[in-house]
Design a protein around this motif. Structure first.
Motif, PDB file in Angstrom:
ATOM      1  N   ARG A   1      18.769 -22.674  62.224  1.00 38.69           N
ATOM      2  CA  ARG A   1      17.376 -22.744  61.764  1.00 38.69           C
ATOM      3  C   ARG A   1      16.491 -23.660  62.613  1.00 38.69           C
ATOM      4  O   ARG A   1      15.351 -23.284  62.922  1.00 38.69           O
ATOM      5  N   PRO A   2      16.942 -24.861  63.007  1.00 40.47           N
ATOM      6  CA  PRO A   2      16.064 -25.703  63.844  1.00 40.47           C
ATOM      7  C   PRO A   2      15.621 -24.988  65.116  1.00 40.47           C
ATOM      8  O   PRO A   2      14.463 -25.111  65.534  1.00 40.47           O
TER       9      PRO A   2
ATOM     10  N   ARG B   1      15.379 -21.727  65.417  1.00 43.69           N
ATOM     11  CA  ARG B   1      14.460 -20.660  65.007  1.00 43.69           C
ATOM     12  C   ARG B   1      13.048 -21.209  64.822  1.00 43.69           C
ATOM     13  O   ARG B   1      12.068 -20.568  65.193  1.00 43.69           O
ATOM     14  N   GLU B   2      12.954 -22.381  64.248  1.00 41.06           N
ATOM     15  CA  GLU B   2      11.639 -22.990  64.035  1.00 41.06           C
ATOM     16  C   GLU B   2      10.940 -23.253  65.364  1.00 41.06           C
ATOM     17  O   GLU B   2       9.734 -23.030  65.505  1.00 41.06           O
TER      18      GLU B   2
ATOM     19  N   GLY C   1       7.590 -21.176  66.730  1.00 42.63           N
ATOM     20  CA  GLY C   1       6.370 -21.929  66.990  1.00 42.63           C
ATOM     21  C   GLY C   1       5.780 -21.690  68.360  1.00 42.63           C
ATOM     22  O   GLY C   1       4.675 -22.158  68.664  1.00 42.63           O
TER      23      GLY C   1
ATOM     24  N   LEU D   1      12.889 -13.982  63.042  1.00 39.99           N
ATOM     25  CA  LEU D   1      11.811 -14.974  63.130  1.00 39.99           C
ATOM     26  C   LEU D   1      10.635 -14.685  62.199  1.00 39.99           C
ATOM     27  O   LEU D   1       9.734 -15.515  62.062  1.00 39.99           O
TER      28      LEU D   1
ATOM     29  N   SER E   1      18.874 -18.315  67.986  1.00 42.37           N
ATOM     30  CA  SER E   1      18.301 -18.084  66.658  1.00 42.37           C
ATOM     31  C   SER E   1      19.300 -18.278  65.525  1.00 42.37           C
ATOM     32  O   SER E   1      18.924 -18.219  64.354  1.00 42.37           O
TER      33      SER E   1
ATOM     34  N   PHE F   1       8.967 -17.012  59.488  1.00 41.85           N
ATOM     35  CA  PHE F   1       7.981 -18.044  59.799  1.00 41.85           C
ATOM     36  C   PHE F   1       6.589 -17.423  59.920  1.00 41.85           C
ATOM     37  O   PHE F   1       6.378 -16.482  60.690  1.00 41.85           O
TER      38      PHE F   1
END
Length: 228
Positions: free
Chosen positions: A16-17, A19-20, A24, A59, A13, A62
């Protein structure tokens, strides 16, 4: 084993990539809830609970993850984690609750699970709790419970900004909470003994640059039956 998995997820985490991608994953909210249930069942170290809360907090930026956590009862899970008597765990949980309560849906969800009341029951007044309580809806029972902390709230407002850990944001939140108490029942504030000093402090603050809402709250407090 659960702790190792949580460490891996937390490490992922950081960027950022990653985390995304994690946010998801539709199954992650339910998986985190199952992990917490197992941690409770097997009496796992308190650090593991802190890691789960940290994961939720990270998270929650998001929407998909935040909504998924709310749908599976994530707010209730965090509320129950407030009962873990560990300062680190509680601090992470409060941060996670703020994350899940970032929008109106989250705030309403927190109120429906009595999160504000749980905060007041389980925690002493702290910066994180003040900021969270200020932004969450508060029903009359919560405000009544909050009045037990009136002296502590006044002491925070009385503290000089810049001379310690008190920040303007914390002061504004404390004023907002005192305002809620006064609006509910001004007589609840009678436990505060340094009334004149408090009034002077409010006048001092109002002579400076305050947010409009805070200025209106200060005016209401000063003109309440308790202060007059």
């Amino acid at each position: 084993m659960e702790e190792k998995r949580l460490r891996v997820v937390l490490n992922l985490s950081v960027h950022r990539p990653n985390r995304e991608i994690l946010a998801g994953g539709n199954q992650l909210p339910a998986a985190l809830k199952k992990i917490v249930n197992r941690l409770h069942k097997y009496g796992s170290p308190q650090l593991a609970f802190a890691m789960v809360a940290s994961k939720v907090a990270i998270l929650s930026e998001f929407d998909m993850f935040r909504k998924g956590m709310l749908e599976i009862g994530g707010m209730e899970m965090l509320r129950d984690l407030l009962k873990v008597e560990d300062a680190v765990v509680r601090k992470e949980v409060v941060t996670a609750i703020r994350g899940l309560g970032a929008d109106e849906e989250g705030k309403t969800n927190a109120q429906s699970y009595n999160v504000p009341y749980a905060l007041l029951e389980c925690l002493m007044v702290s910066d994180e709790v003040l900021l969270l309580l200020d932004c969450l809806p508060k029903d009359p029972c919560v405000v009544d419970k909050m009045s037990d902390k009136a002296v502590e709230l006044v002491n925070i407002i009385m503290a000089e900004q810049g001379t310690g850990p008190v920040t303007p944001e914390i002061t504004y939140s404390a004023i907002s909470l005192v305002h809620a108490i006064v609006q509910r029942d001004a007589h609840k504030m009678e436990q505060v003994k340094n009334l004149e000093d408090f009034k002077e402090r409010l006048k001092e603050l109002s002579s400076g640059r305050l947010p409009t809402q805070t200025m209106l709250q200060v005016d209401t407090i000063i003109n309440s039956p308790w202060c007059v």
